[in-house]
Design a protein around this motif. Sequence first.
Motif, PDB file in Angstrom:
ATOM      1  N   ARG A  41     -47.577 -43.130  29.978  1.00  0.00           N
ATOM      2  CA  ARG A  41     -46.556 -42.863  29.903  1.00  0.00           C
ATOM      3  C   ARG A  41     -45.723 -43.557  29.272  1.00  0.00           C
ATOM      4  N   THR A  42     -44.530 -43.672  29.246  1.00  0.00           N
ATOM      5  CA  THR A  42     -43.284 -43.735  28.960  1.00  0.00           C
ATOM      6  C   THR A  42     -41.898 -43.602  29.435  1.00  0.00           C
ATOM      7  N   PRO A  65     -43.831 -38.020  24.960  1.00  0.00           N
ATOM      8  CA  PRO A  65     -43.120 -37.800  25.670  1.00  0.00           C
ATOM      9  C   PRO A  65     -42.745 -38.920  26.853  1.00  0.00           C
ATOM     10  N   ILE A  66     -41.220 -38.066  27.259  1.00  0.00           N
ATOM     11  CA  ILE A  66     -40.396 -39.416  27.381  1.00  0.00           C
ATOM     12  C   ILE A  66     -39.299 -39.302  29.172  1.00  0.00           C
ATOM     13  N   GLU A  67     -39.780 -40.311  29.949  1.00  0.00           N
ATOM     14  CA  GLU A  67     -38.430 -39.673  30.720  1.00  0.00           C
ATOM     15  C   GLU A  67     -38.237 -41.133  31.543  1.00  0.00           C
ATOM     16  N   GLY A  68     -37.314 -41.168  32.641  1.00  0.00           N
ATOM     17  CA  GLY A  68     -36.145 -42.021  32.743  1.00  0.00           C
ATOM     18  C   GLY A  68     -35.175 -41.096  33.227  1.00  0.00           C
ATOM     19  N   ILE A  69     -33.976 -42.986  33.484  1.00  0.00           N
ATOM     20  CA  ILE A  69     -32.725 -42.982  34.424  1.00  0.00           C
ATOM     21  C   ILE A  69     -32.495 -44.172  34.077  1.00  0.00           C
ATOM     22  N   VAL A  70     -30.855 -44.110  34.117  1.00  0.00           N
ATOM     23  CA  VAL A  70     -30.126 -45.161  33.794  1.00  0.00           C
ATOM     24  C   VAL A  70     -28.794 -45.473  34.618  1.00  0.00           C
ATOM     25  N   VAL A  71     -28.024 -45.665  33.908  1.00  0.00           N
ATOM     26  CA  VAL A  71     -26.876 -45.875  34.522  1.00  0.00           C
ATOM     27  C   VAL A  71     -25.488 -46.878  33.726  1.00  0.00           C
ATOM     28  N   THR A  72     -24.261 -46.156  33.605  1.00  0.00           N
ATOM     29  CA  THR A  72     -23.141 -46.648  33.036  1.00  0.00           C
ATOM     30  C   THR A  72     -22.208 -46.901  33.944  1.00  0.00           C
ATOM     31  N   ARG A  73     -21.016 -46.988  33.252  1.00  0.00           N
ATOM     32  CA  ARG A  73     -19.598 -47.317  33.847  1.00  0.00           C
ATOM     33  C   ARG A  73     -19.488 -46.273  33.524  1.00  0.00           C
ATOM     34  N   PRO A 113     -50.985 -50.718  34.146  1.00  0.00           N
ATOM     35  CA  PRO A 113     -51.414 -51.249  31.932  1.00  0.00           C
ATOM     36  C   PRO A 113     -50.940 -50.589  30.814  1.00  0.00           C
ATOM     37  N   GLU A 114     -51.275 -49.894  30.919  1.00  0.00           N
ATOM     38  CA  GLU A 114     -51.596 -48.487  29.800  1.00  0.00           C
ATOM     39  C   GLU A 114     -50.135 -47.521  29.732  1.00  0.00           C
ATOM     40  N   ASP A 115     -48.887 -48.065  30.810  1.00  0.00           N
ATOM     41  CA  ASP A 115     -47.582 -47.161  30.956  1.00  0.00           C
ATOM     42  C   ASP A 115     -46.819 -48.270  30.148  1.00  0.00           C
ATOM     43  N   LEU A 116     -45.518 -48.202  29.298  1.00  0.00           N
ATOM     44  CA  LEU A 116     -45.098 -48.723  28.941  1.00  0.00           C
ATOM     45  C   LEU A 116     -43.387 -48.522  29.730  1.00  0.00           C
ATOM     46  N   VAL A 117     -42.593 -49.711  30.028  1.00  0.00           N
ATOM     47  CA  VAL A 117     -41.203 -49.431  30.584  1.00  0.00           C
ATOM     48  C   VAL A 117     -40.611 -50.081  29.408  1.00  0.00           C
ATOM     49  N   LEU A 118     -39.455 -49.498  29.437  1.00  0.00           N
ATOM     50  CA  LEU A 118     -38.511 -49.737  28.372  1.00  0.00           C
ATOM     51  C   LEU A 118     -37.267 -50.276  29.096  1.00  0.00           C
TER      52      LEU A 118
END
Length: 296
Positions: A41-42, A65-73, A113-118
Amino acid sequence: MGSWADAEARATLRAVFDAAVAAADPRRVLPAHLPQRPRGRTVVVGAGKSAAVMAAAVEDSWDGPIEGIVVTRDGHTVPTRSITVLEASHPVPDARSEAAAQRILAAVQGLGPEDLVLALISGGGSALMALPAPGLTLDHKQAVNRALLHSGATIHEMNCVRKHLSAIKGGRLAAAAHPARVVALAISDVPGDDPAVIASGPTVPDPTSFADARALIDRYGIALPAEVAAHLDRAEEETPKPGDARLAASEFRMIATPQMALEAAAATARTHGLTPLILGDALEGESAVLGTVMAG
């Protein structure tokens, strides 16, 4: 003649300014720094005033494929497709900052170990991703943050204290993602571009200690809530240090810095017949002080 010269000067200054901004535009500079697609996963996480536009830049360039969550001002959200963008308060964290940090920490747990965190890191991330250490509350962190902002402490000093009151900063985010590979893409807004200082270094080892944090509190005469003072005195669960195995698969890539922006501005100034003098990217003080001086 005067109005023509004024217009030409304004156009030149605008071109110099635009060149500096472009040097830090994630849509321009981020794609070249993306790692290869992993077998697993990414997951994208991030915090900072540029986190949303960085997430959009990743989506535009990522193959797979990509997923995730970010926080901004507040007010800095941009449209994204697969990555959730949250907003929170800056420079003093609020309940949304805590909730965002909880969701970001949860997003990186349970990976292999085969997953990536950006990890998309930029200025302001420390306040926007605020998760109190066990035994502390957001009220405690808000009180300390306000005191630090009015103390005269440098950003390096403030972040030393913040990291030792946090459950996510000072390398703790990368430690939580272990054994996944972590690649942090960062935009620096601090003198010296120290990865451990930008957004309080959530993915890199922390060279500072609880003792350093206590010394800074004493130096600036900051009155702490009793629970915060007790937490610093106990000095339990120190931040990950250089050599920590949990951060062995963590990589840090600087994609934009103040120096890069200054050099871009200087290059554009030369094309307009000016002779730029870069005074340096390590100046601190009032915003009226400029980092680049030009003479015709």
